[in-house]
Design a protein around this motif. Structure first.
Motif, PDB file in Angstrom:
ATOM      1  N   ALA A 175     -43.603  -2.837 -13.230  1.00  0.00           N
ATOM      2  CA  ALA A 175     -44.251  -3.816 -14.109  1.00  0.00           C
ATOM      3  C   ALA A 175     -45.671  -3.356 -14.439  1.00  0.00           C
ATOM      4  CB  ALA A 175     -44.272  -5.187 -13.444  1.00  0.00           C
ATOM      5  N   ALA A 213     -43.613  -9.331 -12.621  1.00  0.00           N
ATOM      6  CA  ALA A 213     -44.533  -9.362 -13.754  1.00  0.00           C
ATOM      7  C   ALA A 213     -45.886  -8.874 -13.287  1.00  0.00           C
ATOM      8  CB  ALA A 213     -44.636 -10.776 -14.309  1.00  0.00           C
ATOM      9  N   ASP A 216     -40.744  -6.487 -15.414  1.00  0.00           N
ATOM     10  CA  ASP A 216     -39.710  -5.580 -14.918  1.00  0.00           C
ATOM     11  C   ASP A 216     -38.560  -6.416 -14.361  1.00  0.00           C
ATOM     12  OD1 ASP A 216     -38.145  -3.729 -13.649  1.00  0.00           O
ATOM     13  OD2 ASP A 216     -39.670  -3.028 -12.243  1.00  0.00           O
TER      14      ASP A 216
END
Lengths: 410, 255
Positions: free
Chosen positions: B245, B15, B7
């Motif tokens: 994420a 992550a 993200d």
């Protein structure tokens, strides 16, 4: 992205013809002084037919505004208007057009000087001040055609009031042009106007076909003639040709979006300087904007026209246009469009330029979600002022909206 | 199956790596100037932390503003869908997700299966975002991480009436010069953010249970101010900042 070969077949033959007509039209308008014809600047929703009867060339600052937007000149011109003292909150058509008139700039070297101004407030209240500014600047007569707002109905008192202004309008034109109004020609022009509107509606209706042969982006382009030259044979001939081309596409299976999977409805004016980007962004999701409330507005009040008495019935038709009616009436039009074009979602352009169009959109959105169960998204922008557009924000909204529709529809 | 979600936000890059419905690890770094490098870095660091080769991860989805600049992702999806999915994954009865990040704020209505039914984003304005809080923290010379705790000590929240970040900053400066306490001003700032976000979420009929995600969820002051507005408790998960994420990693398993 589409291959060049595909682009070739997807290009409209009629587009070339339309460019020719618009070029001829602007040449005529710009050489009016030499040919001894008069030029009237008129608002986009104004009754143009009496001008055609009087052989006056109608010129549309709003059509010009669209041209300014599409040629990415809006931001600069708006800044110039702001330097003259106009607020950034003002309509970007008004700002750009006022700047063009005063600075003598803009596309096609500016508009031809007006001999008169015709301002109809059925589209907004801004036009009153905008046209008064022009009237003072050019020192030419201004006719204001006042159409009261119609929440749901068109009362008799409003009919009489608006109808009486048609007589005043004719007297005004007779005075400025120095010749009488030809009633016989008025009937001919009325018939051509109605025919043109019917054909325009028929063209837009071809997008009800699944998949659609055209998108709203095509409609934004082909709209110019029904706005500018309504009431002439040129318009009728052109839309006949365009309609035939649309039907031919349906027969031959040429679709606007080759893999059309989602059908969307657009609300409000286009974002003129981002047409290509928006069209590609939606196409990348296999989404086709099959219809829009904007281009439909130029045939939306046909139901009020009496074909045997065009002149008198203009009073009602011009008063009850899409932007001059209440939200309950607007939403009825939208529901009909959602069903007719079988749309999966609605894209609303919250257009800071056009307050009457954008005000109420959130209520309309709620009503649509409740009654039709389709998702709606909002893009925020100004139709001509590119300084107010945020690409990454808009892209995220469109992508998320399409992901949501895909999740829902599969 | 191992999957990852990356993200890339305007301020931080996140992550997450998951395996069969369990979060193996997450990481947050500053995005900086180069989105592509940031995406690689946050992912590599997380892989190293988990002592895992890149080949161990089968599918990757990128999200956030930089979603289209993550070359190793198999697909890009918007943070709206990812936050909806992430919140549903963390708590499956969540009906509204409020995500306040660096440059924007969003609210999403999620159904029982984790699908986003409607969403709304802030308009082109920094008010009601993490950036607004950053600007204010600078004006008040307070570390942003202390903002939340300080505001809880406020006796009376100041009133910040301007919704524009620039004007609000001058309003804050004038409050400072009037001798208003820092705590009260910070509480006022949090109320202002909460008002914006609440009004926005009302448009899509936000309903409880509500989860807050995004970096600003770490600010307890904003969370409390929002709870007052919504008149209900707001869930803030330990994964709030990396929720996007995580959602991307959950979605990657469906690729």
């Amino acid at each position: 992205m589409s291959t060049p070969e595909k682009d070739k077949t997807r290009k409209f033959r009629a587009a070339k013809r339309m460019r020719e007509i618009m070029t001829e039209y602007y040449i005529d308008a710009k050489s009016a002084v030499q040919t001894g014809r008069k030029v009237a600047w008129i608002t986009s929703g104004g009754p143009v037919e009496p001008l055609i009867v009087m052989d006056v060339i109608p010129v549309y600052p709003e059509n010009y505004g669209a041209m300014i937007g599409a040629s990415h000149m809006g931001g600069d011109l708006c800044s110039k208007a702001e330097a003259l003292g106009y607020s950034t909150d003002l309509c970007s058509y008004a700002r750009a057009d006022i700047a063009c008139a005063i600075e003598n700039g803009g596309p096609i070297g500016g508009l031809p000087r007006p001999d008169m101004l015709i301002c109809c407030n059925n589209i907004c209240g801004t036009v009153l001040k905008w046209y008064e500014i022009h009237a003072r600047y050019f020192n030419v007569p201004l006719f204001i055609f006042d159409t009261p707002f119609c929440h749901t109905e068109f009362p008799e008192i409003a009919r009489r009031y608006v109808r009486s202004q048609l007589d005043e309008y004719v007297s005004f034109l007779e005075g400025v042009c120095g010749r009488p109004f030809d009633l016989e020609k008025s009937r001919e022009v009325g018939a051509l106007s109605l025919q043109g509107q019917r054909l325009w509606q028929a063209v837009l209706d071809t997008a009800a076909h699944r998949p659609a042969p055209m998108t709203a982006f095509d409609a934004f382009f082909f709209l110019a003639l029904i706005v500018t030259l309504r009431g002439t044979k040129t318009v009728v001939d052109f839309y006949q040709e365009l309609l035939a081309e649309m039907n031919e596409r349906i027969d031959r299976g040429i679709w606007a979006i080759p893999n059309e999977r989602y059908r969307l409805l657009w609300d409000n004016l286009p974002v003129w300087y981002r047409l290509k980007w928006l069209s590609e962004t939606f196409e990348a999701h296999d989404a086709c904007l099959v219809a829009d409330t904007y281009t439909t507005a130029w045939c939306g009040s046909m139901k009020y026209i009496d074909e045997n008495n065009f002149f008198d019935s203009m009073a009602e038709a011009y008063t009850r246009i899409y932007l001059n009616i209440g939200i309950d009436e607007m939403v009825k039009t939208i529901y009909t469009m959602i069903d007719k074009y079988e749309v999966d979602g609605m894209v609303m352009h919250s257009n800071r330029s056009c307050k009457p169009y954008s005000f109420g959109q959130y209520d309309i959105q709620k009503m649509i979600q409740e009654h039709k169960g389709i998702p709606c998204m909002v893009i925020e922008s100004h139709m001509t002022d590119e300084r107010s557009f945020s690409e990454s924000q808009t892209a995220t909204r469109i992508d998320a909206f399409m992901e949501m529709i895909k999740q829902k529809k599969g | 199956m191992r999957t990852a979600g990356i993200d890339i936000g305007s301020i931080t890059a996140k992550a997450a790596i998951m395996e069969n419905g369990a979060v193996l690890g997450t990481r947050v770094i500053f995005t900086g100037y180069n989105v592509e490098i940031a995406s690689r870095k946050v992912y590599d660091e997380l892989l190293a932390e988990l002592d895992m080769p890149g080949s161990a991860v089968e599918k990757i989805i990128s999200t956030g503003y930089g979603r289209n600049s993550v070359p190793f992702a198999h697909k890009a999806m918007t943070e709206i869908i990812c936050h909806g999915t992430g919140a549903h994954f963390l708590r499956n009865d969540i009906r509204t997700v409020i995500d306040v990040g660096g440059q924007d704020s969003k609210a999403m209505v999620v159904d029982g299966s984790g699908m986003v039914r409607d969403f709304v984003m802030n308009d082109k304005c920094a008010a009601g975002t993490g950036r607004f809080l950053e600007v204010m923290a600078r004006a008040l010379e307070v570390n942003l991480d202390d903002f939340g705790a300080q505001s809880l000590k406020a006796a009376n929240a100041s009133r910040i009436s301007s919704i524009c970040t620039v004007f609000a900053e001058s309003e804050v400066i004038s409050l400072i010069s009037k001798g208003e306490s820092r705590e009260n001003i910070i509480a006022g700032i949090h109320d202002s953010v909460a008002s914006r976000v609440y009004a926005m979420a009302q448009r899509i009929k936000a309903s409880a249970p509500i989860m807050m995600t995004g970096g600003v969820a770490k600010n307890i002051g904003v969370v409390r101010a929002l709870e007052k507005k919504f008149n209900t408790a707001i869930e803030v998960n330990e994964y709030a900042q990396v929720n996007g994420a995580i959602g991307a990693a959950v979605l990657a398993a469906r690729l």
